[in-house]
Design a protein around this motif. Structure first.
Motif, PDB file in Angstrom:
ATOM      1  N   HIS A 139       2.918   0.391   1.708  1.00 22.16           N
ATOM      2  CA  HIS A 139       1.798   1.570   1.717  1.00 22.16           C
ATOM      3  C   HIS A 139       0.549   0.722   0.558  1.00 22.16           C
ATOM      4  CE1 HIS A 139       5.291   4.317   1.621  1.00 22.16           C
ATOM      5  NE2 HIS A 139       5.593   3.176   1.992  1.00 22.16           N
ATOM      6  N   VAL A 140      -0.488   1.589   1.272  1.00 23.70           N
ATOM      7  CA  VAL A 140      -1.891   1.035   0.340  1.00 23.70           C
ATOM      8  C   VAL A 140      -2.097   2.271  -0.318  1.00 23.70           C
ATOM      9  CG1 VAL A 140      -4.082   0.220   0.406  1.00 23.70           C
ATOM     10  CG2 VAL A 140      -2.692  -0.274   2.914  1.00 23.70           C
ATOM     11  N   LEU A 141      -1.872   2.449  -1.367  1.00 22.87           N
ATOM     12  CA  LEU A 141      -2.135   3.794  -1.986  1.00 22.87           C
ATOM     13  C   LEU A 141      -3.076   4.190  -3.073  1.00 22.87           C
ATOM     14  CD1 LEU A 141      -0.368   6.237  -2.439  1.00 22.87           C
ATOM     15  CD2 LEU A 141       0.976   4.649  -4.876  1.00 22.87           C
ATOM     16  N   PRO A 142      -4.405   4.503  -2.763  1.00 25.65           N
ATOM     17  CA  PRO A 142      -5.694   4.290  -3.948  1.00 25.65           C
ATOM     18  C   PRO A 142      -4.548   4.992  -5.089  1.00 25.65           C
ATOM     19  CG  PRO A 142      -5.891   5.550  -1.728  1.00 25.65           C
ATOM     20  CD  PRO A 142      -3.689   5.317  -1.628  1.00 25.65           C
ATOM     21  N   ARG A 143      -5.377   5.033  -6.463  1.00 26.16           N
ATOM     22  CA  ARG A 143      -4.792   5.967  -7.866  1.00 26.16           C
ATOM     23  C   ARG A 143      -5.777   6.240  -8.623  1.00 26.16           C
ATOM     24  NH1 ARG A 143      -0.153   3.694  -9.950  1.00 26.16           N
ATOM     25  NH2 ARG A 143      -0.608   5.358 -10.636  1.00 26.16           N
ATOM     26  N   HIS A 144      -5.419   7.045  -9.108  1.00 25.92           N
ATOM     27  CA  HIS A 144      -6.672   7.876  -9.387  1.00 25.92           C
ATOM     28  C   HIS A 144      -5.530   7.625 -11.007  1.00 25.92           C
ATOM     29  CE1 HIS A 144      -9.208   7.953  -6.130  1.00 25.92           C
ATOM     30  NE2 HIS A 144      -7.921   8.774  -5.531  1.00 25.92           N
ATOM     31  N   ALA A 145      -6.854   8.677 -12.734  1.00 23.72           N
ATOM     32  CA  ALA A 145      -6.272   8.414 -13.679  1.00 23.72           C
ATOM     33  C   ALA A 145      -5.089  10.121 -13.494  1.00 23.72           C
ATOM     34  CB  ALA A 145      -6.918   8.575 -15.090  1.00 23.72           C
ATOM     35  N   ASP A 146      -4.139   9.848 -13.971  1.00 19.04           N
ATOM     36  CA  ASP A 146      -3.072  11.034 -13.823  1.00 19.04           C
ATOM     37  C   ASP A 146      -2.675  11.989 -12.664  1.00 19.04           C
ATOM     38  OD1 ASP A 146      -3.041  11.317 -17.076  1.00 19.04           O
ATOM     39  OD2 ASP A 146      -5.329  12.059 -17.079  1.00 19.04           O
ATOM     40  N   ASP A 147      -2.549  10.622 -12.001  1.00 13.94           N
ATOM     41  CA  ASP A 147      -2.128  10.628 -10.324  1.00 13.94           C
ATOM     42  C   ASP A 147      -1.130  11.176 -10.438  1.00 13.94           C
ATOM     43  OD1 ASP A 147      -1.335   8.576 -10.186  1.00 13.94           O
ATOM     44  OD2 ASP A 147      -2.566   7.566  -9.027  1.00 13.94           O
ATOM     45  N   GLY A 148       0.020  11.143 -11.124  1.00 11.81           N
ATOM     46  CA  GLY A 148       1.643  11.341 -11.305  1.00 11.81           C
ATOM     47  C   GLY A 148       2.582  10.675 -10.391  1.00 11.81           C
ATOM     48  N   VAL A 174       0.680  10.577  -1.458  1.00 16.79           N
ATOM     49  CA  VAL A 174       0.673  10.793  -2.573  1.00 16.79           C
ATOM     50  C   VAL A 174      -0.440  11.149  -2.894  1.00 16.79           C
ATOM     51  CG1 VAL A 174       1.095   9.531  -4.773  1.00 16.79           C
ATOM     52  CG2 VAL A 174       2.844   9.410  -2.374  1.00 16.79           C
ATOM     53  N   THR A 175      -1.797  10.289  -2.682  1.00 19.94           N
ATOM     54  CA  THR A 175      -2.707  10.607  -3.133  1.00 19.94           C
ATOM     55  C   THR A 175      -4.228  10.424  -1.910  1.00 19.94           C
ATOM     56  OG1 THR A 175      -4.106   8.408  -3.338  1.00 19.94           O
ATOM     57  CG2 THR A 175      -3.098   9.828  -5.064  1.00 19.94           C
ATOM     58  N   PRO A 196     -11.309   4.903  -5.198  1.00 22.01           N
ATOM     59  CA  PRO A 196      -9.978   5.137  -6.643  1.00 22.01           C
ATOM     60  C   PRO A 196     -10.705   4.244  -7.293  1.00 22.01           C
ATOM     61  CG  PRO A 196      -9.891   4.299  -4.794  1.00 22.01           C
ATOM     62  CD  PRO A 196     -10.977   4.342  -3.870  1.00 22.01           C
ATOM     63  N   ALA A 197     -10.098   4.650  -8.784  1.00 22.07           N
ATOM     64  CA  ALA A 197      -9.705   4.095 -10.208  1.00 22.07           C
ATOM     65  C   ALA A 197      -9.307   2.278 -10.080  1.00 22.07           C
ATOM     66  CB  ALA A 197      -9.691   4.759 -11.040  1.00 22.07           C
ATOM     67  N   GLY A 198      -8.283   2.838  -8.855  1.00 25.20           N
ATOM     68  CA  GLY A 198      -7.205   1.386  -8.609  1.00 25.20           C
ATOM     69  C   GLY A 198      -6.485   1.750  -7.184  1.00 25.20           C
ATOM     70  N   LEU A 199      -5.620   1.046  -7.082  1.00 22.77           N
ATOM     71  CA  LEU A 199      -4.878   0.634  -5.882  1.00 22.77           C
ATOM     72  C   LEU A 199      -3.416  -0.180  -6.141  1.00 22.77           C
ATOM     73  CD1 LEU A 199      -6.397   0.688  -1.674  1.00 22.77           C
ATOM     74  CD2 LEU A 199      -5.098  -1.533  -2.996  1.00 22.77           C
ATOM     75  N   ASN A 200      -2.806   0.470  -5.545  1.00 23.66           N
ATOM     76  CA  ASN A 200      -1.226  -0.169  -5.512  1.00 23.66           C
ATOM     77  C   ASN A 200      -0.811  -0.532  -3.756  1.00 23.66           C
ATOM     78  OD1 ASN A 200      -0.090   1.958  -7.859  1.00 23.66           O
ATOM     79  ND2 ASN A 200      -1.265  -0.263  -8.222  1.00 23.66           N
ATOM     80  N   LEU A 201      -0.459  -2.032  -3.863  1.00 26.03           N
ATOM     81  CA  LEU A 201       0.301  -2.090  -2.366  1.00 26.03           C
ATOM     82  C   LEU A 201       1.615  -2.147  -2.846  1.00 26.03           C
ATOM     83  CD1 LEU A 201      -1.590  -4.781  -0.977  1.00 26.03           C
ATOM     84  CD2 LEU A 201      -2.210  -2.611  -0.237  1.00 26.03           C
ATOM     85  N   LEU A 202       2.393  -1.274  -2.416  1.00 21.20           N
ATOM     86  CA  LEU A 202       3.735  -1.101  -1.767  1.00 21.20           C
ATOM     87  C   LEU A 202       4.791  -1.240  -0.552  1.00 21.20           C
ATOM     88  CD1 LEU A 202       6.197  -0.629  -3.990  1.00 21.20           C
ATOM     89  CD2 LEU A 202       5.951   2.247  -3.258  1.00 21.20           C
TER      90      LEU A 202
END
Length: 149
Positions: free
Chosen positions: A110-119, A43-44, A87-93
């Motif tokens: 899921h360890v998901l790095p997050r970025h602005a406008d990543d969809g 995803v990212t 990354p600007a943020g991170l989600n655990l799902l």
């Protein structure tokens, strides 16, 4: 909602097959109880899955020790993602059962790095049931927790 993959038979479980080396994976960390590898559907950049080695379909099927091991590995992977991709943020799902959006019937985070406008989006229809309802629900949960002792 993504389609659920039934892995009730361990031999058909894609993650069990990956653990056995039957399916290739971009492995990044492994210990006695867990394995972390890059999700084939990134995803990212750095999107990682953490699985337990014993076949357990959901969080409800894990031992407390396996749950703790999975979170320790997710934490370790998150630190590596932060150092590598900033990354600007991170989600655990972590999803359970079809209604909870689980797509593969083997416990994973899921360890998901997050970025602005990543969809990536999340619909969270907030409800405020009131103090009395919250107190009733809290009492039920405390009773259930006491029954686990």
């Amino acid at each position: 909602m993504p389609e659920f993959v039934d892995t009730s038979a361990v031999g058909s479980c894609i993650f069990c097959r990956l653990l056995a080396g039957e399916i290739p994976a971009a492995r990044i960390y492994e210990d006695e109880q867990t394995l972390a590898f890059l999700d084939i559907g990134q995803v990212t950049p750095g999107h990682t899955l953490v699985i337990v080695k014993r076949h357990a379909e959901t969080l409800f099927d894990l031992t407390a020790d396996e749950a703790a091991a999975a979170m320790r590995t997710a934490h370790r992977v998150a630190q590596a993602i932060q150092a590598t991709f900033q990354p600007a943020g991170l989600n655990l799902l972590q999803c359970n059962r079809e209604a909870g959006w689980q797509t593969v019937g083997h416990f994973h985070i899921h360890v998901l790095p997050r970025h602005a406008d990543d969809g990536v989006g999340l619909i969270w229809p907030r409800q405020e049931p009131g103090r009395d309802v919250l107190a009733e629900r809290a009492a039920l949960l405390r009773e259930a927790l006491a029954g686990q002792d």
